[in-house]
Design a protein around this motif. Structure first.
Motif, PDB file in Angstrom:
ATOM      1  N   PHE A  74      36.309  52.123  45.322  1.00 24.87           N
ATOM      2  CA  PHE A  74      35.703  51.361  44.569  1.00 24.87           C
ATOM      3  C   PHE A  74      37.323  50.353  44.038  1.00 24.87           C
ATOM      4  O   PHE A  74      38.368  51.115  44.457  1.00 24.87           O
ATOM      5  CB  PHE A  74      36.263  51.816  43.053  1.00 24.87           C
ATOM      6  CG  PHE A  74      35.447  53.321  43.209  1.00 24.87           C
ATOM      7  CD1 PHE A  74      33.759  53.154  42.079  1.00 24.87           C
ATOM      8  CD2 PHE A  74      34.891  54.401  43.204  1.00 24.87           C
ATOM      9  CE1 PHE A  74      32.463  53.414  41.881  1.00 24.87           C
ATOM     10  CE2 PHE A  74      34.003  55.289  42.789  1.00 24.87           C
ATOM     11  CZ  PHE A  74      32.588  54.602  42.566  1.00 24.87           C
ATOM     12  N   SER A  75      36.982  49.184  43.291  1.00 17.27           N
ATOM     13  CA  SER A  75      38.620  48.517  43.532  1.00 17.27           C
ATOM     14  C   SER A  75      38.443  47.784  42.463  1.00 17.27           C
ATOM     15  O   SER A  75      37.216  47.595  41.707  1.00 17.27           O
ATOM     16  CB  SER A  75      38.270  47.574  44.924  1.00 17.27           C
ATOM     17  OG  SER A  75      37.476  47.319  44.673  1.00 17.27           O
ATOM     18  N   LEU A  76      39.145  47.013  42.157  1.00 12.77           N
ATOM     19  CA  LEU A  76      38.803  45.939  40.746  1.00 12.77           C
ATOM     20  C   LEU A  76      38.095  44.805  41.133  1.00 12.77           C
ATOM     21  O   LEU A  76      38.699  44.144  42.139  1.00 12.77           O
ATOM     22  CB  LEU A  76      40.365  45.412  40.515  1.00 12.77           C
ATOM     23  CG  LEU A  76      41.680  46.676  39.671  1.00 12.77           C
ATOM     24  CD1 LEU A  76      42.914  46.011  39.177  1.00 12.77           C
ATOM     25  CD2 LEU A  76      40.230  47.114  38.351  1.00 12.77           C
ATOM     26  N   ARG A  77      37.077  45.059  40.306  1.00  9.01           N
ATOM     27  CA  ARG A  77      35.885  43.429  40.636  1.00  9.01           C
ATOM     28  C   ARG A  77      35.697  42.672  39.024  1.00  9.01           C
ATOM     29  O   ARG A  77      35.755  43.103  38.769  1.00  9.01           O
ATOM     30  CB  ARG A  77      35.198  43.936  41.328  1.00  9.01           C
ATOM     31  CG  ARG A  77      35.141  44.217  42.415  1.00  9.01           C
ATOM     32  CD  ARG A  77      33.540  44.998  43.793  1.00  9.01           C
ATOM     33  NE  ARG A  77      33.690  45.656  44.915  1.00  9.01           N
ATOM     34  CZ  ARG A  77      33.596  44.686  45.929  1.00  9.01           C
ATOM     35  NH1 ARG A  77      33.630  43.340  45.792  1.00  9.01           N
ATOM     36  NH2 ARG A  77      33.981  45.466  46.767  1.00  9.01           N
ATOM     37  N   ASP A  78      35.283  41.667  39.490  1.00  5.47           N
ATOM     38  CA  ASP A  78      34.782  40.376  38.415  1.00  5.47           C
ATOM     39  C   ASP A  78      33.462  41.037  37.923  1.00  5.47           C
ATOM     40  O   ASP A  78      32.935  41.875  38.642  1.00  5.47           O
ATOM     41  CB  ASP A  78      34.858  38.641  38.892  1.00  5.47           C
ATOM     42  CG  ASP A  78      34.548  38.319  37.631  1.00  5.47           C
ATOM     43  OD1 ASP A  78      32.398  37.753  38.037  1.00  5.47           O
ATOM     44  OD2 ASP A  78      34.996  37.285  37.046  1.00  5.47           O
ATOM     45  N   SER A  79      33.877  41.192  36.846  1.00 10.95           N
ATOM     46  CA  SER A  79      32.205  41.686  36.071  1.00 10.95           C
ATOM     47  C   SER A  79      31.248  41.042  36.550  1.00 10.95           C
ATOM     48  O   SER A  79      29.646  41.423  36.813  1.00 10.95           O
ATOM     49  CB  SER A  79      31.926  41.664  34.715  1.00 10.95           C
ATOM     50  OG  SER A  79      32.964  40.752  34.066  1.00 10.95           O
TER      51      SER A  79
ATOM     52  N   LYS B 126      31.616  39.940  41.106  1.00  7.17           N
ATOM     53  CA  LYS B 126      32.054  40.961  41.956  1.00  7.17           C
ATOM     54  C   LYS B 126      33.381  40.817  43.432  1.00  7.17           C
ATOM     55  O   LYS B 126      32.969  41.159  43.435  1.00  7.17           O
ATOM     56  CB  LYS B 126      31.177  42.002  42.904  1.00  7.17           C
ATOM     57  CG  LYS B 126      29.471  42.011  41.699  1.00  7.17           C
ATOM     58  CD  LYS B 126      29.446  43.230  40.721  1.00  7.17           C
ATOM     59  CE  LYS B 126      28.383  43.004  39.607  1.00  7.17           C
ATOM     60  NZ  LYS B 126      28.965  43.693  38.415  1.00  7.17           N
ATOM     61  N   GLU B 127      33.930  39.767  42.502  1.00  7.50           N
ATOM     62  CA  GLU B 127      35.130  38.940  43.782  1.00  7.50           C
ATOM     63  C   GLU B 127      36.169  40.449  43.763  1.00  7.50           C
ATOM     64  O   GLU B 127      36.464  41.021  41.791  1.00  7.50           O
ATOM     65  CB  GLU B 127      35.027  37.778  43.174  1.00  7.50           C
ATOM     66  CG  GLU B 127      36.665  37.243  43.978  1.00  7.50           C
ATOM     67  CD  GLU B 127      37.003  35.866  43.714  1.00  7.50           C
ATOM     68  OE1 GLU B 127      38.282  36.161  44.270  1.00  7.50           O
ATOM     69  OE2 GLU B 127      36.636  35.613  42.628  1.00  7.50           O
ATOM     70  N   GLU B 128      37.105  40.676  44.900  1.00  7.21           N
ATOM     71  CA  GLU B 128      37.681  41.850  44.591  1.00  7.21           C
ATOM     72  C   GLU B 128      39.219  40.960  43.610  1.00  7.21           C
ATOM     73  O   GLU B 128      39.633  39.626  43.928  1.00  7.21           O
ATOM     74  CB  GLU B 128      38.006  42.394  45.570  1.00  7.21           C
ATOM     75  CG  GLU B 128      37.016  43.283  46.285  1.00  7.21           C
ATOM     76  CD  GLU B 128      36.870  44.761  47.270  1.00  7.21           C
ATOM     77  OE1 GLU B 128      37.212  44.851  47.862  1.00  7.21           O
ATOM     78  OE2 GLU B 128      37.420  42.854  48.211  1.00  7.21           O
ATOM     79  N   LEU B 129      39.706  41.799  42.828  1.00  3.15           N
ATOM     80  CA  LEU B 129      40.873  41.464  42.037  1.00  3.15           C
ATOM     81  C   LEU B 129      41.827  41.537  43.504  1.00  3.15           C
ATOM     82  O   LEU B 129      42.475  42.801  43.865  1.00  3.15           O
ATOM     83  CB  LEU B 129      41.818  41.542  41.074  1.00  3.15           C
ATOM     84  CG  LEU B 129      42.929  41.485  40.852  1.00  3.15           C
ATOM     85  CD1 LEU B 129      42.734  40.375  40.199  1.00  3.15           C
ATOM     86  CD2 LEU B 129      42.674  42.121  39.240  1.00  3.15           C
ATOM     87  N   LYS B 130      42.454  40.730  44.445  1.00  2.00           N
ATOM     88  CA  LYS B 130      44.113  40.823  45.590  1.00  2.00           C
ATOM     89  C   LYS B 130      45.170  39.902  44.939  1.00  2.00           C
ATOM     90  O   LYS B 130      44.802  38.844  44.128  1.00  2.00           O
ATOM     91  CB  LYS B 130      42.813  40.417  46.891  1.00  2.00           C
ATOM     92  CG  LYS B 130      42.011  41.281  47.986  1.00  2.00           C
ATOM     93  CD  LYS B 130      41.405  40.950  48.688  1.00  2.00           C
ATOM     94  CE  LYS B 130      40.304  41.478  48.833  1.00  2.00           C
ATOM     95  NZ  LYS B 130      40.128  41.377  50.814  1.00  2.00           N
ATOM     96  N   VAL B 131      45.624  40.336  45.793  1.00  2.00           N
ATOM     97  CA  VAL B 131      47.494  39.785  45.265  1.00  2.00           C
ATOM     98  C   VAL B 131      48.171  39.863  46.308  1.00  2.00           C
ATOM     99  O   VAL B 131      47.637  40.638  47.462  1.00  2.00           O
ATOM    100  CB  VAL B 131      48.237  40.838  43.899  1.00  2.00           C
ATOM    101  CG1 VAL B 131      47.183  40.783  42.896  1.00  2.00           C
ATOM    102  CG2 VAL B 131      48.597  42.274  44.967  1.00  2.00           C
ATOM    103  N   ARG B 132      49.358  39.299  46.473  1.00  2.00           N
ATOM    104  CA  ARG B 132      49.698  38.833  48.019  1.00  2.00           C
ATOM    105  C   ARG B 132      51.408  39.826  47.467  1.00  2.00           C
ATOM    106  O   ARG B 132      51.615  40.815  46.638  1.00  2.00           O
ATOM    107  CB  ARG B 132      50.774  37.298  47.133  1.00  2.00           C
ATOM    108  CG  ARG B 132      49.586  36.482  47.638  1.00  2.00           C
ATOM    109  CD  ARG B 132      49.856  36.388  49.201  1.00  2.00           C
ATOM    110  NE  ARG B 132      48.288  34.767  49.574  1.00  2.00           N
ATOM    111  CZ  ARG B 132      48.362  34.438  50.533  1.00  2.00           C
ATOM    112  NH1 ARG B 132      48.260  35.802  51.566  1.00  2.00           N
ATOM    113  NH2 ARG B 132      47.250  33.728  50.549  1.00  2.00           N
TER     114      ARG B 132
END
Length: 308
Positions: free
Chosen positions: A145-150, A153-159
């Motif tokens: 599981f990861s944070l994704r757009d509803s 389904k794009e994953e929320l990634k950060v620098r």
């Protein structure tokens, strides 16, 4: 007869699992396979207490998390080994992640970094849970599981400081051993860990690292101190099982007599034979959780804390 690799040792026992993950090469390979991260090396921050030489396993040797590992890029991973089903386990896993993030940020506050700069110092904290019981209703044994757009389904990634590629803000993986099947379609790099911790025969050549982990399960090869600790752990566990058997036997005898009084006396006798002291020893040794002990004893955690 159940087809297993090791008859006398269970890989999911707290003591055994921690010994496996105390090997940094094994832990690095595990995280690399399950979370699919580019791990070069690993440092164990918590969960190595099994190597302390002592005649008794004291409360100081129990940890809130089973294993906390730090990767070469500073990413941290909580590894939890869950044998008995717990209703709030997933929420508790999330609490562990949040507490570790907060602890990391607190360490920077101590270095006089301004609050609005703290986000720059964020260290990713992920989690992997290996469970003997099922927490999800589908037939899939491996979940990630990861944070994704509803919608997309794009994953929320950060620098993240010190890491070139963007990273998931959150990542939690589960291996549900009860759902294992030899014909599983998942990558064998993941499946082989289910076979290792599920004590199942390897369906393919598992590789050198898994073979190394499997050799750790040969208690005869352990040093004297670790063998002594293992023997004490087994005695405590056997004592607990004997206690449960005695209580159940008392209950059945009372039922056969058809006397409610007999049931109450059987249960009371089992308690008087040392249920409380057994629970305290097992919690101190890490064999069971404090929450499980409180459920069995029918007491609050605050009341149970008085005996620890």
């Amino acid at each position: 007869m159940e087809n297993i690799r090791h008859k006398d040792v269970k890989p999911m026992m707290d003591l055994i699992a921690k010994k496996i993950f105390s090997d940094t090469e094994i832990t690095a390979e595990f995280i690399r396979d399950i979370l699919e991260l580019p791990v070069e090396s690993v440092k164990i921050l918590d969960g190595t207490q099994i190597h302390v030489t002592t005649s008794k396993i004291l409360p100081d040797f129990t940890t809130q998390v089973d294993v906390l590992a730090e990767l070469n890029d500073k990413t941290q991973v909580v590894i939890e080994i869950q044998v008995a089903y717990q209703t709030d386990f997933i929420k508790r896993l999330w609490i562990y992640i949040c507490e570790q993030v907060s602890k990391n940020l607190d360490s920077y506050k101590g270095d006089n970094i301004l609050t609005h700069h703290l986000a720059k110092e964020l260290i990713p904290v992920y989690a992997v849970a290996i469970t003997e019981e099922n927490y999800f209703e589908d037939d899939r044994a491996i979940h990630s599981f990861s944070l994704r757009d509803s919608e997309t389904k794009e994953e929320l990634k950060v620098r993240v400081k010190g890491i070139e590629e963007k990273r998931n803000l959150v990542q939690i993986a589960f291996l549900e051993l009860k759902k294992y099947k030899p014909e599983m379609k998942a990558s064998y790099n993941k499946v082989r860990w289910m076979e290792l911790f599920g004590n199942k025969p390897f369906t393919h050549k598992p590789g050198n690292i898994i073979a190394k982990a499997d050799r750790i399960l040969d208690v005869k090869e352990w040093n004297k101190e670790d063998r002594a600790m293992f023997d004490e752990y087994i005695r405590a566990w056997d004592g607990w099982n004997a206690h449960l058997a005695y209580v159940e036997e008392s209950r059945e005898e009372a039922l056969e007599q058809g006397l409610q009084q007999g049931i109450e006396q059987g249960i009371q006798r089992g308690r008087e034979e040392g249920k409380l002291s057994t629970m305290i020893n097992l919690v101190n040794k890490g064999a069971i959780t404090k929450e499980y002990a409180c459920e069995e004893l029918g007491v609050s955690e605050q009341e149970f804390e008085k005996y620890l």
